[in-house]
Write an enzyme that holds these catalytic residues in place. Structure first.
Site, short mmCIF file in Angstrom:
data_model
loop_
_atom_site.label_atom_id
_atom_site.label_comp_id
_atom_site.label_asym_id
_atom_site.label_seq_id
_atom_site.Cartn_x
_atom_site.Cartn_y
_atom_site.Cartn_z
N GLU A 1 -6.92 4.64 -5.61
CA GLU A 1 -6.72 3.44 -6.41
C GLU A 1 -7.36 2.25 -5.72
O GLU A 1 -7.10 2.01 -4.54
CB GLU A 1 -5.23 3.15 -6.62
CG GLU A 1 -4.55 4.07 -7.58
CD GLU A 1 -3.16 3.57 -7.96
OE1 GLU A 1 -2.71 3.89 -9.07
OE2 GLU A 1 -2.51 2.85 -7.17
N CYS A 2 -8.17 1.50 -6.44
CA CYS A 2 -8.76 0.26 -5.95
C CYS A 2 -9.48 0.49 -4.61
O CYS A 2 -10.55 1.07 -4.59
CB CYS A 2 -7.72 -0.85 -5.87
SG CYS A 2 -8.42 -2.51 -5.90
N GLY A 3 -8.90 0.06 -3.49
CA GLY A 3 -9.54 0.29 -2.21
C GLY A 3 -9.77 1.76 -1.94
O GLY A 3 -10.80 2.16 -1.38
#
Length: 438
Positions: free
Chosen positions: A329-331
């Protein structure tokens, strides 16, 4: 104390001092021997970490938009069952949310109405005095379903300044339960996504103790406790919670990977799943006995060089992904790609399990609630499921991949945004942070 009490700490805007006041109150009330629980309205990872450090128990998010009413009620009921007092900190301004169906805007005001919780209003009075009363009156009359029970003056410049603001506010019928003098030592360190995380704050315990000292001197804690109301949520169920993605979950956990909602981890563990942490920054690989690997969001762009050099991590992820689901997720999504370009424009090789490349040098803020309709089975749900969550990042994709998209994304109001994320083999990822099933 019989039963659980609760109140909300709100403000006109971000930066008013809500978090410092909340942290100090949490610790000050804990010093009195109370079981204290911190909560955060809206999609925020960082403040619940400070709440947990102040109270000794995990924080929780109570998000009226992302969480179905039954899930919101179940989480609130658990808070009330395990605490003497719950202090819910507003995200942004007290009434700030999206124009959604009644009670599901994401604003802390939804929680105030739903649970009949009084609001302690924190007003930054720097640069004003009697005008603070006009602001307070606006809050007191804006929504009849939201009770402003008391006011805390923050960043007060002098005793005369305090008296002018407090007298004006009390003349309109609102009690002022304390005033905090202007003090640069109360400022919390920040970076591009908000506050520095609690786990990174070297002097965290000293800071929390100092905040508690300030609140004990500056606020009338007995009056604040008297303003609190019984917190008796109707309850609910966890049918809309994200189920554990596996029985044994390898979870990346260090300064580069920290953004996992506490309600997710807590629910997974209560369902019998085991979380097995590992540190990519320490060049560790996921435990091969796990059946799923989760790379949460965080700040990989600040540690891209170390991640690029972590050979054991890279090789272990490749082996794991050959036969087991991996989700980022994201990073975490950024690290699953081919490369990250850091703030200085230097490119660092990442895992290459997905084909995209991302840049933090070419910054573009992406922020808002999201609804994701999954195109394929993955650790956050099955194909066709709608997941509610949010997006908050400054990175952007600079080299799109040929991987299949993971989901079709809409904003909080349902307006289509387009395909999002990527999937290849057992590996999936997206900038979208999952909170609950829709």
């Amino acid at each position: 104390m019989t039963g659980c009490l609760g109140f909300i700490i709100g403000a006109p805007r971000s930066g008013s001092g809500k978090t410092s006041v909340t942290i100090g109150l949490l610790r000050a009330l804990r010093r009195r021997g109370l079981r204290v629980q911190g909560a955060k309205s809206g999609p925020d990872y960082i403040d619940p970490g400070f709440h947990a450090a102040a109270t000794g128990v995990p924080g929780v998010n109570l998000d009226s938009w992302a969480m179905a009413p039954a899930l919101l009620g179940a989480l609130a009921e658990r808070c009330a069952a395990e605490a003497d007092i719950v202090i819910a900190e507003s995200a942004m301004g007290l009434f700030d949310g999206i124009r959604s169906e009644p009670g599901r805007t994401g604003a802390a005001a939804d929680l105030a109405r739903l649970y009949r919780l009084p609001v302690l209003l924190v007003l930054d009075v720097s640069g004003q005095s009697q005008t603070a009363a006009a602001v307070a009156k606006g809050f007191a009359t804006y929504d009849p379903g939201v009770q402003i029970a008391g006011v805390v003056l923050n960043r007060v410049g002098s005793e005369r300044h305090r008296r002018l603001a407090a007298d004006a506010i009390e003349e309109i019928g609102l009690p002022v339960v304390g005033a905090i003098m202007r003090d640069p030592r109360m400022a919390m360190p920040e970076r591009h996504l908000g506050l520095v995380q609690a786990s990174e704050y070297a002097a965290l315990e000293d800071f929390i103790e100092r905040m508690a000292d300030v609140m004990e001197v500056s606020l009338d804690l007995d009056r604040i406790l008297a303003l609190a109301a019984p917190f008796v949520p109707a309850g609910g169920d966890f049918n809309h919670a994200l189920p554990p993605p596996g029985q044994r979950i390898a979870l990346a956990e260090d300064a580069a990977f920290t953004f996992l909602y506490p309600h997710l981890a807590g629910h997974w563990q209560r369902q019998g799943a085991e979380i097995v942490p590992f540190s990519p920054l320490a060049d560790q690989a996921p435990d091969a006995s796990c059946d799923v690997c989760w790379l949460p969001g965080g700040y990989p762009e600040l540690h891209a060089g170390r991640l690029a050099a972590a050979g054991t991590f890279r090789a272990g992820m490749e082996r794991f992904a050959a036969g087991n689901p991996v989700h980022g997720e994201c990073g975490g999504f950024m690290v699953l790609g081919e490369a990250i370009e850091d703030a200085d424009g230097a490119a660092h090789r990442m895992l290459g399990l997905l084909g995209h490349a991302t840049s933090f040098a070419r910054r573009k803020m992406n922020l808002g609630y999201r609804q994701a309709s999954l195109r394929a089975d993955c650790p956050i749900g099955t194909a066709g499921t709608t997941i509610r969550g949010h997006e908050f990042h400054y990175a952007q994709v600079i080299a799109p991949a040929t991987d299949e998209p993971l989901a079709d994304i809409a904003d909080g109001l349902g307006a289509p945004i387009g395909p999002s994320g990527a999937r290849r083999g057992h590996v999936t990822g997206t900038f979208f942070h999952a909170i609950a099933r829709g």
